[in-house]
Design a protein around this motif. Structure first.
Motif, mmCIF file in Angstrom:
data_model
loop_
_atom_site.group_PDB
_atom_site.id
_atom_site.type_symbol
_atom_site.label_atom_id
_atom_site.label_comp_id
_atom_site.label_asym_id
_atom_site.label_seq_id
_atom_site.Cartn_x
_atom_site.Cartn_y
_atom_site.Cartn_z
ATOM 1 N N LEU A 1 0.444 -1.116 -0.140
ATOM 2 C CA LEU A 1 -0.013 -0.330 0.183
ATOM 3 C C LEU A 1 0.944 1.503 0.125
ATOM 4 O O LEU A 1 0.900 2.154 -0.937
ATOM 5 N N VAL A 2 1.749 1.302 0.743
ATOM 6 C CA VAL A 2 2.607 2.328 0.814
ATOM 7 C C VAL A 2 3.078 2.591 -0.248
ATOM 8 O O VAL A 2 3.577 3.491 -0.578
ATOM 9 N N GLU A 3 3.916 1.457 -1.001
ATOM 10 C CA GLU A 3 4.890 1.465 -2.112
ATOM 11 C C GLU A 3 3.610 2.146 -3.259
ATOM 12 O O GLU A 3 3.943 2.692 -4.211
ATOM 13 N N ARG A 4 2.222 1.556 -3.207
ATOM 14 C CA ARG A 4 1.711 2.499 -3.923
ATOM 15 C C ARG A 4 1.185 3.292 -4.185
ATOM 16 O O ARG A 4 1.507 4.513 -5.257
ATOM 17 N N ILE A 5 1.181 4.247 -2.869
ATOM 18 C CA ILE A 5 1.000 5.307 -2.196
ATOM 19 C C ILE A 5 2.156 6.329 -2.963
ATOM 20 O O ILE A 5 1.899 7.225 -3.854
ATOM 21 N N MET A 6 3.251 5.528 -2.879
ATOM 22 C CA MET A 6 4.707 6.498 -3.191
ATOM 23 C C MET A 6 4.898 6.746 -4.625
ATOM 24 O O MET A 6 5.241 7.100 -5.314
ATOM 25 N N ASP A 7 4.396 6.020 -5.435
ATOM 26 C CA ASP A 7 4.508 5.675 -6.750
ATOM 27 C C ASP A 7 3.208 6.714 -7.256
ATOM 28 O O ASP A 7 3.704 7.134 -8.772
ATOM 29 N N ASP A 8 2.564 6.764 -6.903
ATOM 30 C CA ASP A 8 2.239 7.969 -7.069
ATOM 31 C C ASP A 8 2.766 9.738 -7.033
ATOM 32 O O ASP A 8 1.759 10.421 -7.529
ATOM 33 N N LEU A 9 2.780 9.429 -6.089
ATOM 34 C CA LEU A 9 3.864 10.803 -5.784
ATOM 35 C C LEU A 9 4.313 11.319 -7.345
ATOM 36 O O LEU A 9 5.187 10.961 -7.823
ATOM 37 N N PRO A 10 4.657 12.990 -6.959
ATOM 38 C CA PRO A 10 5.811 13.486 -8.196
ATOM 39 C C PRO A 10 6.820 13.115 -7.864
ATOM 40 O O PRO A 10 7.257 12.834 -6.681
ATOM 41 N N GLU A 11 7.815 12.635 -9.187
ATOM 42 C CA GLU A 11 8.809 12.195 -9.604
ATOM 43 C C GLU A 11 10.126 12.254 -8.300
ATOM 44 O O GLU A 11 10.578 11.955 -7.894
ATOM 45 N N GLN A 12 10.710 13.962 -7.839
ATOM 46 C CA GLN A 12 10.984 14.628 -7.067
ATOM 47 C C GLN A 12 10.645 13.702 -6.180
ATOM 48 O O GLN A 12 11.666 13.466 -4.963
ATOM 49 N N GLN A 13 9.659 14.100 -5.241
ATOM 50 C CA GLN A 13 8.773 13.922 -4.083
ATOM 51 C C GLN A 13 9.085 11.988 -3.897
ATOM 52 O O GLN A 13 10.037 11.819 -2.552
ATOM 53 N N ARG A 14 9.123 11.136 -4.857
ATOM 54 C CA ARG A 14 8.711 10.122 -5.035
ATOM 55 C C ARG A 14 10.696 9.690 -4.461
ATOM 56 O O ARG A 14 10.900 8.795 -3.829
ATOM 57 N N LEU A 15 10.920 10.101 -5.067
ATOM 58 C CA LEU A 15 13.348 9.541 -5.219
ATOM 59 C C LEU A 15 13.656 10.334 -3.527
ATOM 60 O O LEU A 15 14.122 9.539 -3.241
ATOM 61 N N ILE A 16 13.092 11.883 -3.970
ATOM 62 C CA ILE A 16 14.063 11.986 -2.216
ATOM 63 C C ILE A 16 12.853 11.392 -0.747
ATOM 64 O O ILE A 16 13.917 10.561 0.161
ATOM 65 N N LEU A 17 12.042 11.262 -0.713
ATOM 66 C CA LEU A 17 11.568 10.029 0.101
ATOM 67 C C LEU A 17 11.966 9.041 0.005
ATOM 68 O O LEU A 17 12.380 7.945 0.571
ATOM 69 N N GLN A 18 12.233 8.193 -0.880
ATOM 70 C CA GLN A 18 13.118 7.203 -1.182
ATOM 71 C C GLN A 18 14.458 6.664 -0.688
ATOM 72 O O GLN A 18 15.375 5.786 0.129
ATOM 73 N N LEU A 19 15.227 8.320 -0.976
ATOM 74 C CA LEU A 19 16.139 8.273 -0.513
ATOM 75 C C LEU A 19 16.750 8.298 1.085
ATOM 76 O O LEU A 19 17.830 7.991 1.283
ATOM 77 N N ARG A 20 15.309 9.380 1.815
ATOM 78 C CA ARG A 20 16.101 9.858 3.575
ATOM 79 C C ARG A 20 15.382 8.469 3.492
ATOM 80 O O ARG A 20 15.762 7.929 4.449
ATOM 81 N N ASP A 21 14.009 7.913 3.943
ATOM 82 C CA ASP A 21 12.596 6.734 4.511
ATOM 83 C C ASP A 21 13.438 6.016 3.582
ATOM 84 O O ASP A 21 13.759 4.960 4.751
#
Length: 170
Positions: free
Chosen positions: A106-126
């Motif tokens: 569920l969290v991955e699906r939500i992350m996949d819908d984020l804008p590209e920059q938000q998705r990448l920064i969230l991936q890198l940090r969290d």
């Protein structure tokens, strides 16, 4: 540089490259191809590798740029949007495994819908646990911009989770 020396340098962060590629490209197959392509480019430029302060950061930047180029290219229309769940091979109860897998999915699906920059920064940090300074260099952003983008991404994920749980969607 010998093959063994090269492998000793790149193997510790190879999985990180894959996870960032997967977060951007979504398809496991495309992420594997992107990771392989970046590793081949690193191997081709192995003579220059000693010049880089941080080979991992350089490789992460290469991966990010390769994936973004791939998404922008004509081929991006052909990318498979296949989402595979992570298999949990633990010995815990079946219900706990299913709940954990569903939560991650569920969290991955939500992350996949984020804008590209938000998705990448969230991936890198969290997910990858990068420090803010590393993300700033990697994304070529100011410290405040990274923190604001991360905050917005987290808020978007949190709000969507609350909404889904409130309405029983998942």
């Amino acid at each position: 540089m010998t093959q063994a020396e090269f492998l000793q340098i790149v193997m510790p962060f190879k999985d990180k490259l894959y996870r960032v590629a997967k977060r951007l490209l979504i398809s496991s197959e495309e992420a594997e191809d992107a990771t392989q392509e970046v590793l081949m480019k690193l191997w081709a430029g192995k003579k220059k590798m000693g010049r880089y302060k941080n080979v991992e950061a350089f490789a992460m930047t290469m991966t990010k740029n390769f994936c973004l180029d791939r998404l922008k290219s004509k081929q991006s229309g052909n990318l498979k949007l296949v989402h595979s769940n992570y298999a949990d091979k633990g010995a815990s109860s079946l219900q706990k495994q299913v709940e954990a897998r569903d939560s991650v999915s569920l969290v991955e699906r939500i992350m996949d819908d984020l804008p590209e920059q938000q998705r990448l920064i969230l991936q890198l940090r969290d997910v990858e646990s990068y420090e803010y300074e590393e993300i700033e260099k990697l994304m070529d952003m100011k410290p405040t911009a990274v923190r604001v983008t991360l905050s917005r991404a987290r808020k978007a994920v949190r709000d969507k989770l609350i909404e889904m749980h409130r309405y029983g969607i998942g």
